[in-house]
Design a protein around this motif. Structure first.
Motif, mmCIF file in Angstrom:
data_model
loop_
_atom_site.group_PDB
_atom_site.id
_atom_site.type_symbol
_atom_site.label_atom_id
_atom_site.label_comp_id
_atom_site.label_asym_id
_atom_site.label_seq_id
_atom_site.Cartn_x
_atom_site.Cartn_y
_atom_site.Cartn_z
ATOM 1 N N ILE A 1 0.873 -1.195 0.073
ATOM 2 C CA ILE A 1 0.033 0.117 0.297
ATOM 3 C C ILE A 1 0.967 1.072 0.038
ATOM 4 O O ILE A 1 1.237 1.867 1.057
ATOM 5 N N ASP A 2 1.379 1.568 -1.167
ATOM 6 C CA ASP A 2 2.451 2.591 -1.163
ATOM 7 C C ASP A 2 2.353 2.941 -2.786
ATOM 8 O O ASP A 2 2.228 2.357 -3.846
ATOM 9 N N VAL A 3 2.616 4.407 -2.983
ATOM 10 C CA VAL A 3 2.225 5.078 -4.506
ATOM 11 C C VAL A 3 3.396 4.249 -5.133
ATOM 12 O O VAL A 3 2.945 4.154 -6.401
ATOM 13 N N THR A 4 4.428 4.595 -4.895
ATOM 14 C CA THR A 4 5.669 4.140 -5.642
ATOM 15 C C THR A 4 5.628 2.795 -5.926
ATOM 16 O O THR A 4 5.836 2.158 -7.181
ATOM 17 N N ALA A 5 5.321 1.760 -5.099
ATOM 18 C CA ALA A 5 5.245 0.307 -5.277
ATOM 19 C C ALA A 5 4.142 0.206 -6.194
ATOM 20 O O ALA A 5 4.200 -0.919 -7.068
ATOM 21 N N ALA A 6 2.844 0.571 -6.059
ATOM 22 C CA ALA A 6 1.740 0.623 -6.974
ATOM 23 C C ALA A 6 2.225 1.000 -8.397
ATOM 24 O O ALA A 6 1.785 0.350 -9.341
ATOM 25 N N SER A 7 2.752 2.086 -8.516
ATOM 26 C CA SER A 7 3.319 2.491 -9.711
ATOM 27 C C SER A 7 4.186 1.474 -10.563
ATOM 28 O O SER A 7 3.921 1.293 -11.519
ATOM 29 N N ALA A 8 5.291 0.984 -9.937
ATOM 30 C CA ALA A 8 6.167 -0.164 -10.519
ATOM 31 C C ALA A 8 5.279 -1.551 -10.827
ATOM 32 O O ALA A 8 5.443 -2.086 -12.035
ATOM 33 N N ALA A 9 4.384 -1.812 -9.809
ATOM 34 C CA ALA A 9 3.767 -3.097 -10.230
ATOM 35 C C ALA A 9 2.624 -2.813 -11.355
ATOM 36 O O ALA A 9 2.619 -3.754 -12.366
ATOM 37 N N PHE A 10 1.999 -1.573 -11.455
ATOM 38 C CA PHE A 10 1.002 -1.349 -12.634
ATOM 39 C C PHE A 10 1.943 -1.320 -14.154
ATOM 40 O O PHE A 10 1.802 -1.972 -15.214
ATOM 41 N N SER A 11 3.384 -0.596 -13.873
ATOM 42 C CA SER A 11 4.047 -0.473 -14.935
ATOM 43 C C SER A 11 4.594 -1.936 -15.588
ATOM 44 O O SER A 11 4.792 -2.218 -16.798
ATOM 45 N N GLU A 12 4.774 -2.831 -14.491
ATOM 46 C CA GLU A 12 5.208 -4.163 -15.042
ATOM 47 C C GLU A 12 4.183 -4.984 -15.763
ATOM 48 O O GLU A 12 4.322 -5.702 -16.607
ATOM 49 N N HIS A 13 2.676 -4.713 -15.250
ATOM 50 C CA HIS A 13 1.642 -5.773 -15.824
ATOM 51 C C HIS A 13 1.100 -4.969 -16.994
ATOM 52 O O HIS A 13 0.320 -5.722 -17.746
ATOM 53 N N TRP A 14 1.027 -3.706 -17.144
ATOM 54 C CA TRP A 14 0.449 -2.945 -18.221
ATOM 55 C C TRP A 14 0.435 -3.776 -19.428
ATOM 56 O O TRP A 14 -0.484 -3.678 -20.371
ATOM 57 N N PRO A 15 1.760 -3.944 -19.963
ATOM 58 C CA PRO A 15 1.755 -4.471 -21.373
ATOM 59 C C PRO A 15 0.968 -5.760 -21.661
ATOM 60 O O PRO A 15 0.437 -5.883 -22.464
ATOM 61 N N SER A 16 0.960 -6.571 -20.695
ATOM 62 C CA SER A 16 0.143 -7.951 -20.766
ATOM 63 C C SER A 16 -1.179 -7.581 -20.665
ATOM 64 O O SER A 16 -2.130 -8.294 -21.445
ATOM 65 N N TRP A 17 -1.435 -6.804 -19.787
ATOM 66 C CA TRP A 17 -2.789 -6.375 -19.528
ATOM 67 C C TRP A 17 -3.409 -5.718 -20.862
ATOM 68 O O TRP A 17 -4.634 -5.838 -21.246
ATOM 69 N N LYS A 18 -2.850 -4.756 -21.263
ATOM 70 C CA LYS A 18 -2.979 -3.895 -22.632
ATOM 71 C C LYS A 18 -3.397 -4.957 -23.940
ATOM 72 O O LYS A 18 -4.339 -5.033 -24.325
ATOM 73 N N LYS A 19 -2.338 -5.909 -24.079
ATOM 74 C CA LYS A 19 -2.373 -7.092 -25.089
ATOM 75 C C LYS A 19 -3.915 -7.879 -24.707
ATOM 76 O O LYS A 19 -4.227 -8.333 -25.628
ATOM 77 N N ALA A 20 -4.205 -8.176 -23.377
ATOM 78 C CA ALA A 20 -5.544 -8.901 -23.142
ATOM 79 C C ALA A 20 -6.670 -7.851 -23.211
ATOM 80 O O ALA A 20 -7.767 -8.686 -22.953
ATOM 81 N N GLY A 21 -6.513 -6.877 -23.692
ATOM 82 C CA GLY A 21 -7.762 -6.110 -23.745
ATOM 83 C C GLY A 21 -8.386 -5.589 -22.579
ATOM 84 O O GLY A 21 -9.410 -5.017 -22.720
ATOM 85 N N VAL A 22 -7.590 -5.153 -21.463
ATOM 86 C CA VAL A 22 -8.293 -4.662 -20.275
ATOM 87 C C VAL A 22 -8.368 -3.242 -20.578
ATOM 88 O O VAL A 22 -7.407 -2.428 -21.151
ATOM 89 N N THR A 23 -9.616 -2.507 -20.098
ATOM 90 C CA THR A 23 -9.941 -1.236 -20.414
ATOM 91 C C THR A 23 -10.412 -0.717 -19.049
ATOM 92 O O THR A 23 -10.610 0.551 -19.066
ATOM 93 N N ALA A 24 -10.365 -1.470 -17.772
ATOM 94 C CA ALA A 24 -10.899 -0.844 -16.647
ATOM 95 C C ALA A 24 -10.060 -1.662 -15.425
ATOM 96 O O ALA A 24 -9.635 -2.986 -15.654
ATOM 97 N N LEU A 25 -9.538 -0.762 -14.431
ATOM 98 C CA LEU A 25 -8.867 -1.443 -13.326
ATOM 99 C C LEU A 25 -9.479 -0.974 -12.020
ATOM 100 O O LEU A 25 -9.823 0.136 -11.472
ATOM 101 N N GLY A 26 -9.790 -2.154 -11.234
ATOM 102 C CA GLY A 26 -10.041 -1.654 -9.689
ATOM 103 C C GLY A 26 -8.933 -1.721 -8.992
ATOM 104 O O GLY A 26 -8.052 -2.443 -9.016
ATOM 105 N N CYS A 27 -8.670 -0.837 -8.031
ATOM 106 C CA CYS A 27 -7.821 -0.742 -6.994
ATOM 107 C C CYS A 27 -7.798 -0.953 -5.738
ATOM 108 O O CYS A 27 -9.167 -0.447 -5.313
ATOM 109 N N ALA A 28 -7.346 -1.787 -4.824
ATOM 110 C CA ALA A 28 -7.445 -1.855 -3.451
ATOM 111 C C ALA A 28 -7.565 -0.838 -2.685
ATOM 112 O O ALA A 28 -8.186 -0.757 -1.509
ATOM 113 N N THR A 29 -6.766 0.309 -2.943
ATOM 114 C CA THR A 29 -6.924 1.500 -2.127
ATOM 115 C C THR A 29 -6.577 2.538 -2.992
ATOM 116 O O THR A 29 -6.329 2.531 -4.103
#
Length: 349
Positions: free
Chosen positions: A231-259
């Protein structure tokens, strides 16, 4: 100026007692106790109260709360066990608690790591201070079984605990369902979820309710589209940056966040990756923190009434301290979805 300062003697001073203050002010020790503990209103004359306060300042008197609690077996101390008090959510909880207890009790904070369930062994150390009661955020059932019988205690935001424990919960499951319903209404068919690395039940409920609702509304969330970070802005930014390429390829257009802190991290990464929010990706968070309304874009978030939660928990604890059973023993506060620019284009609200 204290006696030591007046005389130039900076050796360890002897302890100043209430009797010494009373003698210096020409009043009784009972009068000193009333003034020192903030209970002089209507019971001590203005003249005597001023004399006592002057004596306290001159002698450097400090109320021996620990000694008093040892003598009585209990203190006027209430301990709030909570994670990450830098989070504005807990500032609201504290404000709610103080609105009920501040006139009669001192509030002490025991801070755990962000998103981590409190430790029974760590909390047990605090019991040596003889607190009057405990307020605990997101404890586990094991914690409650170990600590619960020791003194009055009320828990906050701990869904799924035994019905025998006084508690104030927030309807985070409904909040997660509202997020998914909003995504569905906007026409999204594939979504991802950015979770928190935590063992707390409240965050697990948010995730499971989001995934269940996604199935109900026909929104696909692939297993690879569920990620987690601290639960940290920097950590969340890094996690999203890591996963976005595969999410984009899968057609993800909406993201729910725990906080909302996770959502802040996503917005930060999105600017770097040149992702247009919400045109390419709709982002929703949880907690509706103060800055969520002023970020760019403002964050759609599940609003949880943290201040009211703190107030209700404090009222239940006060009932226990007065030897009464809280009515009701457990309370559930509703949540509400606040829709902003991170999920809808201006003019489409």
């Amino acid at each position: 100026m204290t006696i030591a300062e007046k005389t130039g003697n900076h050796r360890e001073p002897r302890r100043v007692t209430a009797a010494m203050v009373a003698a210096h002010a020409g009043v009784s020790t009972a009068t000193v106790s009333l003034v020192a503990n903030g209970k002089s209103s209507g019971r001590v004359s203005a003249k005597n109260e001023q004399r006592v306060r002057e004596a306290i300042r001159e002698l450097g008197y400090v109320v021996d709360s620990i000694g008093s609690s040892l003598a009585k077996g209990v203190s006027s101390l209430v301990v709030l066990v909570a994670p990450d008090i830098s989070n504005p959510f807990f500032a609201k909880v504290i404000a709610g608690v103080r609105s009920v207890l501040a006139s009669d009790y001192q509030l002490m904070l025991s801070v755990t790591d962000a998103g981590v369930s409190p430790s029974a062994s760590e909390t047990r150390k605090i019991l040596g201070l003889r607190p009057a009661g405990l307020l605990v955020h997101a404890p586990s059932q094991e914690f409650l079984e170990e600590i619960g019988g020791n003194l009055p205690m009320v828990v906050l935001d701990a869904p799924g605990i035994s019905a025998k424990f006084p508690a104030v919960n927030m309807d985070v499951a409904q909040g997660a369902r509202d997020v998914v319903a909003h995504f569905a209404a906007q026409g999204h068919t594939r979504a991802a979820y950015l979770d928190a690395i935590t063992g707390t039940e409240t965050l697990a409920v948010r995730r499971e309710a989001f995934l269940q609702a996604a199935g109900d509304f026909g929104i696909e969330v692939l297993p690879s589209s569920v990620a987690s970070s601290m639960i940290d802005v920097t950590a969340a930014s890094a996690a999203f940056s890591e996963h976005w390429p595969s999410w984009k390829k899968a057609g993800v257009t909406a993201l729910g966040c725990a906080t909302d802190n996770h959502a802040f991290g996503v917005l930060h990464a999105a600017r770097t990756l040149q992702i247009r929010i919400p045109q390419q990706l709709a982002v929703a968070g949880f907690d509706d923190l103060p800055y969520s309304a002023t970020s760019n874009p403002a964050i759609t978030s599940v609003q949880l009434n943290a201040q009211e939660g703190g107030r209700l928990a404090a009222l239940k604890l006060r009932s226990l301290l007065e030897g009464k059973s809280p009515e009701p023993l457990q309370s559930m506060l509703p949540s509400s979805l606040v829709v902003r620019g991170s999920t809808v284009i201006d003019g489409d609200h």
